[in-house]
Design a protein around this motif. Structure first.
Motif, PDB file in Angstrom:
ATOM      1  N   VAL A  94      29.193  28.277   1.802  1.00 11.17           N
ATOM      2  CA  VAL A  94      29.173  27.427   2.986  1.00 11.17           C
ATOM      3  C   VAL A  94      27.719  27.082   3.270  1.00 11.17           C
ATOM      4  N   PHE A  95      27.443  25.789   3.485  1.00 15.06           N
ATOM      5  CA  PHE A  95      26.043  25.354   3.521  1.00 15.06           C
ATOM      6  C   PHE A  95      25.358  25.511   4.874  1.00 15.06           C
ATOM      7  N   ARG A 109      30.894  28.586  17.655  1.00 17.21           N
ATOM      8  CA  ARG A 109      30.497  27.325  17.040  1.00 17.21           C
ATOM      9  C   ARG A 109      29.442  27.585  15.955  1.00 17.21           C
ATOM     10  N   PRO A 110      29.788  28.318  14.896  1.00 12.23           N
ATOM     11  CA  PRO A 110      28.797  28.693  13.888  1.00 12.23           C
ATOM     12  C   PRO A 110      28.220  27.512  13.121  1.00 12.23           C
ATOM     13  N   ALA A 111      28.899  26.366  13.121  1.00 17.83           N
ATOM     14  CA  ALA A 111      28.338  25.192  12.455  1.00 17.83           C
ATOM     15  C   ALA A 111      27.040  24.744  13.109  1.00 17.83           C
ATOM     16  N   LEU A 112      26.808  25.172  14.360  1.00 18.66           N
ATOM     17  CA  LEU A 112      25.597  24.803  15.093  1.00 18.66           C
ATOM     18  C   LEU A 112      24.612  25.965  15.170  1.00 18.66           C
ATOM     19  N   GLY A 185      38.368  19.536   8.878  1.00 13.85           N
ATOM     20  CA  GLY A 185      37.897  20.069  10.150  1.00 13.85           C
ATOM     21  C   GLY A 185      37.641  18.991  11.188  1.00 13.85           C
ATOM     22  N   ALA A 186      37.114  17.849  10.762  1.00 13.88           N
ATOM     23  CA  ALA A 186      36.881  16.757  11.708  1.00 13.88           C
ATOM     24  C   ALA A 186      38.178  16.327  12.373  1.00 13.88           C
ATOM     25  N   VAL A 187      39.264  16.372  11.615  1.00 17.79           N
ATOM     26  CA  VAL A 187      40.569  15.954  12.134  1.00 17.79           C
ATOM     27  C   VAL A 187      41.180  17.013  13.040  1.00 17.79           C
ATOM     28  N   VAL A 188      41.227  18.259  12.563  1.00 22.45           N
ATOM     29  CA  VAL A 188      41.985  19.281  13.297  1.00 22.45           C
ATOM     30  C   VAL A 188      41.146  20.064  14.300  1.00 22.45           C
ATOM     31  N   SER A 319      30.654  15.235  14.401  1.00 17.67           N
ATOM     32  CA  SER A 319      31.328  16.389  13.810  1.00 17.67           C
ATOM     33  C   SER A 319      30.488  16.885  12.650  1.00 17.67           C
ATOM     34  N   TYR A 320      30.020  18.128  12.734  1.00 13.39           N
ATOM     35  CA  TYR A 320      29.217  18.708  11.666  1.00 13.39           C
ATOM     36  C   TYR A 320      29.979  19.861  11.037  1.00 13.39           C
ATOM     37  N   ILE A 321      30.168  19.760   9.723  1.00 17.04           N
ATOM     38  CA  ILE A 321      30.952  20.744   8.959  1.00 17.04           C
ATOM     39  C   ILE A 321      32.334  20.929   9.611  1.00 17.04           C
ATOM     40  N   GLY A 322      32.858  19.850  10.172  1.00 16.45           N
ATOM     41  CA  GLY A 322      34.200  19.911  10.733  1.00 16.45           C
ATOM     42  C   GLY A 322      34.351  20.862  11.905  1.00 16.45           C
TER      43      GLY A 322
END
Length: 383
Positions: A94-95, A109-112, A185-188, A319-322
């Protein structure tokens, strides 16, 4: 240990990449994993527009850098304080590593993740260390998004890995780390599409097609696909799109509004082009939501009519990494894949060798493929 990796030493390469060869295959020195880190033998790594945006210089990163961020592989060794992985385990990269302690991580919110974003921006691992060095003079080679996956082996943070079952094909598993997390992820997660709603997808690369699959799995009644490639529109139709439009030949905004009686509930933009995002916004209904996961150059700006935004109660979201929680979402999406409800393997356009990576990016740039994957054999050399 010595590893073979694709290294970018100067950004701003011009297409065609097969001629300019911006990525050189070099033998690097890879340090042993430090505390909280893992040595992974890369089995498969996908070519993504996020890689291409570093190569062409539209998203600057520190140089030189070992490129690649969407991958799956097998654990070879673990550093101190890694207790939940063992050699032989299969993992997806995971990047965005998540520290688990900053405010966004605390909020789920680990994508952030703030330390993760800082480390990625500096080309380092989450620890702030760099484990790659030039095979000749020992100079530091930066990590791309904590992964540097176009290599036969990589040392990454444990926080950059999600364990997966060993029977999942690794060529397919690699796609879950970026294309599927971001698109589905962006969708759901970001939009929370509900059964019976209408969805427009603009940009049918690997991420956009994954979003299309996610919208179908979420029960959207209308899933409309927009792209300039007839081949991709044909694939979208095969995957379940209810309608497709090529804006080179038709007024896509007008067609969508007609088909949806005034505009879609949700429009998603994955092309990374401001004009595409403007069209997505125009395609949504009053009270509708526009979501963008595209990454145009940093100076790109969108002009929005504020009166319409307010008076029509529209929503515009990034949306970042969904909006993902990888340890939660990747197993969920894999379960849907196993049930046949998320046929991610159909996004795979082909397998290439590491030697052909520059030519592979030509095909990605031309829009002729959704996802190409570099495959390595069981010894970690390019197949």
């Amino acid at each position: 240990m010595k590893v073979k990796a694709a290294v970018l030493r100067q950004m701003g390469a011009s297409h065609p990449y097969a001629e300019s060869k911006p990525l050189g295959l070099e033998t690097l020195e890879l340090d042993a994993p430090g505390p909280g880190e893992v040595l992974v033998r890369i089995a498969a790594a996908g070519l993504c527009h996020s890689d291409l945006s570093v190569i062409n210089g539209s998203r600057p990163r520190p140089m030189p850098m070992a490129i690649g961020h969407e991958a799956a592989g097998v654990v070879v060794a673990i550093g101190d304080h890694v207790e939940d992985l063992a050699p032989g385990d299969h993992v997806v990269m995971v990047f965005m590593p998540s520290c688990g302690h900053c405010l966004p991580c605390s909020e789920g919110r680990p994508a952030l993740c703030e330390p993760g974003a800082a480390a990625n921006g500096k080309g380092m691992l989450l620890s702030g260390e760099c484990r790659l060095h030039d095979g000749g003079d020992g100079a530091l080679i930066h990590h791309h998004l904590g992964c540097s996956a176009f290599a036969d082996h990589a040392v990454v943070s444990r926080r950059s890995l999600v364990k997966v079952d060993k029977d999942l094909p690794l060529d397919t598993a690699a796609l879950f780390g970026c294309a599927v997390l971001t698109g589905v992820g962006a969708v759901v997660n970001t939009a929370k599409v509900q059964p019976g709603q209408s969805v427009v997808i603009i940009g049918l690369g690997g991420v956009g097609l994954a979003a299309l699959l996610g919208a179908i799995a979420a029960g959207a009644a209308q899933v409309i696909a927009i792209d300039l490639s007839e081949d991709k529109l044909s694939l979208a139709k095969q995957l379940g799109a209810t309608a497709t439009f090529n804006p080179a030949y038709v007024d896509a905004v007008g067609e969508v509004k007609t088909l949806t009686n005034g505009g879609a509930d949700f429009a998603f933009e994955f092309a990374g082009v401001v004009r595409a995002l403007e069209n997505a916004y125009a395609m949504t209904r009053r009270g509708g939501t526009t979501v963008t996961a595209g990454l145009p150059p940093p100076d790109a700006a969108l002009g929005v009519n504020v009166v319409g935004l307010v008076a029509e109660e529209r929503t515009l979201k990034g949306s970042y990494i969904g909006t993902c929680v990888p340890v939660r979402d990747i197993p969920r999406y894999i379960a849907l894949y196993r049930q046949g409800r998320l046929p991610v393997d159909r996004l795979l356009s082909g397998i290439i060798s590491l030697d052909d990576i520059n030519a592979g990016f030509d095909r990605l740039h031309d829009g002729s493929v959704a996802r190409l994957v570099v495959r390595f054999d069981e010894q970690g050399t390019a197949a």
